[in-house]
Structure formats: structure tokens, C-alpha cells
Write a protein that holds these residues in place. Structure first.
Motif, PDB file in Angstrom:
ATOM      1  N   PRO A  83       0.817  -1.224   0.000  1.00  0.00           N
ATOM      2  CA  PRO A  83       0.000   0.000   0.000  1.00  0.00           C
ATOM      3  C   PRO A  83       0.849   1.272   0.000  1.00  0.00           C
ATOM      4  CG  PRO A  83      -0.033  -1.045   2.162  1.00  0.00           C
ATOM      5  CD  PRO A  83       0.652  -1.997   1.246  1.00  0.00           C
ATOM      6  N   GLY A  84       0.593   2.152  -0.971  1.00  0.00           N
ATOM      7  CA  GLY A  84       1.265   3.438  -1.025  1.00  0.00           C
ATOM      8  C   GLY A  84       2.734   3.381  -1.369  1.00  0.00           C
ATOM      9  N   GLU A  85       3.190   2.231  -1.876  1.00  0.00           N
ATOM     10  CA  GLU A  85       4.607   2.127  -2.231  1.00  0.00           C
ATOM     11  C   GLU A  85       4.777   1.377  -3.545  1.00  0.00           C
ATOM     12  OE1 GLU A  85       5.793   0.158   1.400  1.00  0.00           O
ATOM     13  OE2 GLU A  85       5.733  -1.818   0.436  1.00  0.00           O
ATOM     14  N   TYR A  86       5.996   1.375  -4.033  1.00  0.00           N
ATOM     15  CA  TYR A  86       6.317   0.668  -5.269  1.00  0.00           C
ATOM     16  C   TYR A  86       5.955  -0.812  -5.134  1.00  0.00           C
ATOM     17  CZ  TYR A  86       9.331  -1.914  -8.498  1.00  0.00           C
ATOM     18  OH  TYR A  86       9.808  -2.794  -9.436  1.00  0.00           O
ATOM     19  N   ALA A  87       5.227  -1.324  -6.127  1.00  0.00           N
ATOM     20  CA  ALA A  87       4.812  -2.730  -6.118  1.00  0.00           C
ATOM     21  C   ALA A  87       5.517  -3.456  -7.269  1.00  0.00           C
ATOM     22  CB  ALA A  87       3.297  -2.838  -6.271  1.00  0.00           C
ATOM     23  N   PRO A  88       6.487  -4.324  -6.981  1.00  0.00           N
ATOM     24  CA  PRO A  88       7.266  -4.964  -8.054  1.00  0.00           C
ATOM     25  C   PRO A  88       6.419  -5.766  -9.035  1.00  0.00           C
ATOM     26  CG  PRO A  88       7.751  -5.964  -5.899  1.00  0.00           C
ATOM     27  CD  PRO A  88       6.969  -4.727  -5.640  1.00  0.00           C
ATOM     28  N   GLY A  89       5.337  -6.390  -8.535  1.00  0.00           N
ATOM     29  CA  GLY A  89       4.483  -7.173  -9.434  1.00  0.00           C
ATOM     30  C   GLY A  89       3.778  -6.328 -10.475  1.00  0.00           C
TER      31      GLY A  89
END
Length: 375
Positions: A83-89
Motif C-alpha cells: 500500500p502506497g509504495e512501489y509494487a514490483p508485481g
């Protein structure tokens, strides 16, 4: 475990072959999963390099949809985990998807996409790249991302800008659903062939004397499709976009995004299709509206590869910001249709937030799609 994509090679009368790929997820309206992309990409690369393959056909299982879009629920779960951050997927999925779309756009042989039924989002990203894009009487096409806090990606920066009369901006802002005639008018499709003629098309392709000259093979396929289109034309629906051409040009002629959105939602017109488009825009994300407007402005002179590079940054940031997650929650997860958007109107949106979306994420040489167009 059922194969998510079915592959088949049909032998033609002269020994050449047609490669057929079928998206095989009928229950999810053939939503484009990461597993599908991972199956399609290497097979298309192999067929492109195989001299015995003269034509490729991409289709969806069942009669309801070619492909209703990306695997949004899986992306939602990835965003929820970060949540609220970079999501690698998120980066991984969109990187693979855009590589697949680019491969279809630049495929060096006749590439047919059978756009029957629902063709939305990621489905349109694949369809629009084909050399021979077929729509039928049941085709229902849209880029409805404004309703989920996203924006028209999968090359929308490129193909929406190619449409006549500001139709691309209008369709991107409203997510309006269009039919086969609209698709031909806006440059998203090449041929209208009724669904009952698909087997006839395949049967006729099997008798064509395919050669080794790609340009001639394109011409031979054009001839087959042109004849089938002539037989189908009595069922061609009326184009909503063409019928509303003057009003679309009028409402999209404003100097700013606020003027344009205000003109679209306030114009008085008795047309069910247009009224539905107005409603979608009113209830859509203000951030999405700004993203659509700016992506088309900055993308006007961009190459296709640069459009995909721009979109990857936007999509990764959509995965980080929260608007996209909230839109999917309201529409597909909780299904309350009550998204809590960050801003209540286009006018009240913080432009510094929009600037953040367009700030580059990577140095040019480090971009995950840096090699696109240079292979």
C-alpha cells in the motif's frame, strides 16, 4: 491444469502453416493474465522466425469476448500487499504486457486479431497492433480506465492520438463503449466480418497459395477478407462516434482539461450513447482525467516505443499512488460502486500530483523497456 492459451498450427494446401493462438479463459472473459503473456510472447517470437508460418491468428475462447482486459484483480492484490509504495508485481506485469503489445504491432507477417464480443483495455492493446483487425456484429470495445482510477495504457498514448476529430481524447476521458462501425471509423479495426464467417475465413486461408514474400501474403489475405466483408456489410451497425462527430469536436475544443470536461458533462444532447459517456466521466477519477489529457498532449510526437516507455512509468506510479487500487476495489472487489477518489473534481485536482506521475522513474538507459524498438 488447463492451458491458459491454446496453440495450433494449421497446414495449408501448399504446405505453409497458419499459427492459431486462443486465449483460453472463457469464464473470466479471457482476461489477460501474466501466465497468458508468458505463453504468447515466446510463441509469437518463434512463429515470426519460422518460415513455414505465413499467417498468425489470435482469438478468444467462447463467443462473449476476445479479451475483457488485464488481470485487474491480481494487480489489486499486488497493490494491497504494497500500500502506497512501489509494487514490483505491477512493474513486472506491465513490462511484459507492453513487450507483447509492441511485438504484435511490429510483427513481420500478417497478424489477424478476431475482435469478437468484448474487447477492452488489455484486449484492445493486443487487437490494435494486428495487421488485420477484424470486428463483428457483437464487438464491444472500450478503454474504460477512468472508472478504475487508471488511464488508457497498452499503447493508448499512440493509438488514441491517431484517431480523427479528437475522438481519442473523448473516448479516453469517457471510457465510452464503441461498436464495429466506430472501431473502423476511429482506426481501431480494418474489417467487419460477421461471427458466423470465421470458419469460412479459416477454410479459405488454408487454400491460399502463401509465398515467401510478406507483402504479397498481406495482399492475399486482404483479398480474402475483403470478399467476406462485402458479404457481411448488411449487418454493419450504425456508428455512434460518426453520428456525434460534430458535438465531440465541439466539446473537446477547449483550451484546458477543465474546460473540456465541463463541456462534455454539461452539453445537452438527446443521445443514449453520449449520455452514458457523460455519466461515466462524471463518476470517473479526476486524476485519471488529467492523466488522459496530459498523456495525449505529451505523446503527440512520440514513437510507439516511447509511448510504451512513458506508459510503464505511469502504470507503476498508478500502482503506487492508491487511486487505481481504490477504483478496482469499488468496481470489482467490494462492488459498491462508491469509489473514494482523491479529488472531487477536475478543477480541484492538485497539478503537482499529476506532475509526479509524469516525472521519469528511470534514467533512459536503465528503463525496463530501454531496448524496445532497438532489437
Amino acid at each position: 491444469m488447463t492451458d491458459v492459451v491454446l496453440f495450433e498450427q494449421l497446414e495449408c494446401a501448399n504446405g505453409k502453416h497458419i499459427g492459431v493462438a486462443t486465449l483460453n479463459a472463457e469464464r473470466s472473459l479471457n482476461a489477460l493474465s501474466g501466465e497468458m503473456i508468458e505463453s504468447l510472447y515466446p510463441q509469437f517470437k518463434a512463429w515470426q522466425e519460422d518460415d513455414s508460418i505465413s499467417v498468425v491468428l489470435l482469438q478468444g475462447a467462447g463467443e462473449k469476448a476476445f479479451c475483457a482486459g488485464g488481470d485487474i484483480v491480481k494487480l489489486y492484490n499486488e497493490m494491497k500487499t504494497h500500500p502506497g509504495e512501489y509494487a514490483p508485481g505491477i512493474e513486472e506485469y506491465f513490462t511484459k504486457e507492453y513487450r507483447l503489445d509492441y511485438l504484435i504491432h511490429t510483427f513481420n507477417k500478417p497478424f489477424i486479431v478476431w475482435g469478437n464480443g468484448i474487447v477492452m483495455g488489455g484486449g484492445l492493446g493486443m487487437m490494435v497492433g494486428g495487421s488485420h483487425r477484424v470486428v463483428t456484429e457483437s464487438s464491444r470495445i472500450a478503454m474504460p480506465e477512468i472508472s478504475i482510477g487508471l488511464y488508457p495504457d497498452v499503447g493508448g498514448t499512440y493509438f488514441l492520438n491517431k484517431m480523427p476529430d479528437n475522438c481519442g481524447l473523448f473516448l479516453g476521458l469517457t471510457g465510452a463503449s464503441i461498436n464495429a462501425s466506430d472501431a473502423k471509423y476511429t482506426g481501431l479495426a480494418d474489417y467487419f466480418i460477421t461471427a458466423d464467417k470465421k470458419q469460412t475465413l479459416i477454410d479459405q486461408m488454408l487454400t491460399v497459395n502463401w509465398g515467401d514474400t510478406i507483402a504479397l501474403n498481406h495482399d492475399k489475405l486482404n483479398d480474402v477478407m475483403h470478399e467476406l466483408e462485402l458479404e457481411s456489410n448488411t449487418q454493419l451497425p450504425v456508428s455512434h462516434v460518426r453520428a456525434n462527430k460534430a458535438v465531440i469536436e465541439h466539446v473537446t475544443s477547449g483550451e484546458t482539461i477543465s474546460e473540456i470536461v465541463n463541456a462534455i458533462v454539461t452539453v445537452e444532447i438527446e443521445d443514449k450513447w453520449f449520455n452514458k459517456a457523460q455519466k461515466s466521466l462524471k463518476h470517473g477519477s479526476a486524476i485519471s482525467g488529467h492523466l488522459v489529457y496530459r498523456q495525449l498532449e505529451v505523446g503527440k510526437q512520440m514513437s510507439l516505443a516511447d509511448c510504451f516507455r512513458l506508459e510503464l512509468g505511469l502504470s507503476v506510479k498508478c500502482g503506487q499512488h492508491g487511486e487505481f487500487q481504490e477504483g478496482v476495489r469499488a468496481l470489482l472487489i467490494d462492488k459498491d460502486n462508491q469509489p473514494s477518489w482523491k479529488f472531487d473534481s477536475i478543477e480541484n485536482a492538485d497539478t503537482s500530483v499529476i506532475d509526479w506521475f509524469f516525472a521519469p522513474m528511470w534514467q533512459a538507459e536503465e528503463h525496463p523497456l530501454a531496448d524496445l524498438g532497438q532489437e
